[in-house]
Design a protein around this motif. Structure first.
Motif, short mmCIF file in Angstrom:
data_model
loop_
_atom_site.label_atom_id
_atom_site.label_comp_id
_atom_site.label_asym_id
_atom_site.label_seq_id
_atom_site.Cartn_x
_atom_site.Cartn_y
_atom_site.Cartn_z
N LEU A 13 1.05 -1.30 0.57
CA LEU A 13 0.06 0.04 0.30
C LEU A 13 0.56 1.22 -0.12
N ALA A 14 2.10 1.15 1.16
CA ALA A 14 2.71 2.50 0.76
C ALA A 14 3.39 2.44 -0.75
N ALA A 15 3.81 1.58 -1.34
CA ALA A 15 4.28 1.79 -2.92
C ALA A 15 3.67 2.35 -3.70
N CYS A 16 2.27 2.06 -2.73
CA CYS A 16 1.00 2.43 -4.72
C CYS A 16 1.13 4.10 -4.21
N GLN A 17 0.82 4.77 -3.11
CA GLN A 17 0.87 5.68 -2.41
C GLN A 17 1.74 7.09 -3.71
N GLU A 18 1.16 8.28 -4.49
CA GLU A 18 1.28 8.86 -5.64
C GLU A 18 2.22 10.41 -4.90
N GLU A 19 3.58 9.93 -5.18
CA GLU A 19 4.16 11.59 -4.24
C GLU A 19 3.71 11.99 -4.24
N GLY A 20 4.34 13.53 -3.65
CA GLY A 20 3.89 14.53 -2.88
C GLY A 20 2.27 15.09 -2.76
N VAL A 21 1.20 13.98 -2.83
CA VAL A 21 -0.03 13.95 -2.39
C VAL A 21 0.06 14.43 -0.86
N GLY A 22 0.02 14.74 -0.78
CA GLY A 22 -0.63 15.82 0.69
C GLY A 22 -0.06 16.88 1.30
N ASP A 23 1.18 17.07 0.15
CA ASP A 23 2.17 17.52 -0.07
C ASP A 23 2.35 19.84 1.17
N ASP A 24 1.31 19.45 -0.27
CA ASP A 24 1.03 20.88 -0.43
C ASP A 24 0.29 21.88 0.23
N PRO A 25 0.75 22.48 1.31
CA PRO A 25 0.09 23.05 2.36
C PRO A 25 -1.37 23.64 1.67
N GLN A 26 -1.23 24.40 0.33
CA GLN A 26 -2.53 24.98 0.24
C GLN A 26 -3.67 23.79 -0.12
N SER A 27 -2.89 22.78 -0.49
CA SER A 27 -4.15 21.34 -0.44
C SER A 27 -5.17 20.92 0.70
N LEU A 28 -4.82 21.96 1.76
CA LEU A 28 -5.25 21.49 3.43
C LEU A 28 -5.66 22.06 4.03
N GLY A 29 -7.22 22.65 2.75
CA GLY A 29 -7.77 23.89 3.57
C GLY A 29 -7.92 24.90 3.94
N ALA A 30 -6.79 25.35 3.98
CA ALA A 30 -6.33 26.75 3.96
C ALA A 30 -6.12 27.60 2.92
N THR A 31 -6.36 27.81 1.61
CA THR A 31 -6.49 28.55 0.92
C THR A 31 -6.41 30.17 0.72
N ASP A 32 -7.79 30.75 1.60
CA ASP A 32 -7.24 31.57 2.26
C ASP A 32 -7.58 32.29 3.86
N ALA A 33 -6.90 31.75 4.43
CA ALA A 33 -7.31 32.19 5.84
C ALA A 33 -6.42 33.09 6.10
N CYS A 34 -5.78 33.66 5.60
CA CYS A 34 -4.87 35.15 6.05
C CYS A 34 -5.97 36.48 5.34
N GLY A 35 -6.21 36.36 3.89
CA GLY A 35 -7.20 36.98 3.88
C GLY A 35 -7.03 37.44 2.68
N ALA A 36 -5.58 36.93 2.22
CA ALA A 36 -4.70 37.87 0.51
C ALA A 36 -6.00 37.72 -0.28
N SER A 37 -6.94 37.04 -0.85
CA SER A 37 -8.07 37.42 -1.78
C SER A 37 -8.17 38.97 -1.62
N GLY A 38 -8.33 39.00 -0.77
CA GLY A 38 -9.02 40.67 -0.25
C GLY A 38 -7.60 42.23 -1.12
N TRP A 39 -6.70 41.65 -1.02
CA TRP A 39 -5.27 42.16 -0.98
C TRP A 39 -4.49 41.80 -2.34
N GLN A 40 -5.72 41.51 -3.69
CA GLN A 40 -4.58 41.36 -4.41
C GLN A 40 -4.94 42.82 -5.39
N GLY A 41 -5.56 43.30 -5.12
CA GLY A 41 -5.33 44.98 -5.72
C GLY A 41 -3.45 45.30 -5.88
N LEU A 42 -3.07 45.04 -4.66
CA LEU A 42 -1.48 45.40 -4.57
C LEU A 42 -0.65 44.86 -6.18
#
Length: 93
Positions: A13-42
């Motif tokens: 089972l461990a050998a079948c796991q995709e490399e890198g899946v779940g390693d990206d912090p953005q994939s953890l559901g915290a895509t805009d926890a800091c409110g960055a979308s509201g500052w894109q005008g900068l």
């Protein structure tokens, strides 16, 4: 022998796991926890405009030659600028 019968399926089972899946912090559901979308005008502005603004904490501003920690903090607003001081990205992290 019994140990091998128990451990081999888990190794398979461990050998079948995709490399890198779940390693990206953005994939953890915290895509805009800091409110960055509201500052894109900068983006496209010079970093000097930041001096007259008020931002939520925590926040950091850095460029290509600045040293920054590699820790990920979903609540932290990052304002990244290029060599000329032009803001190129605003993101959480």
């Amino acid at each position: 022998m019994r140990f091998a019968l128990v451990i081999v399926p888990f190794m398979a089972l461990a050998a079948c796991q995709e490399e890198g899946v779940g390693d990206d912090p953005q994939s953890l559901g915290a895509t805009d926890a800091c409110g960055a979308s509201g500052w894109q005008g900068l983006i496209g502005e010079h970093r000097d405009v930041l001096a007259a603004m008020t931002f939520p904490a925590p926040m950091r501003v850095y460029g290509p030659d600045d040293a920054v920690t590699m820790d990920y903090s979903p609540e932290r607003l990052n304002v990244i600028h290029d060599e000329d001081g032009i803001i190129t990205r605003v993101e959480c992290g």
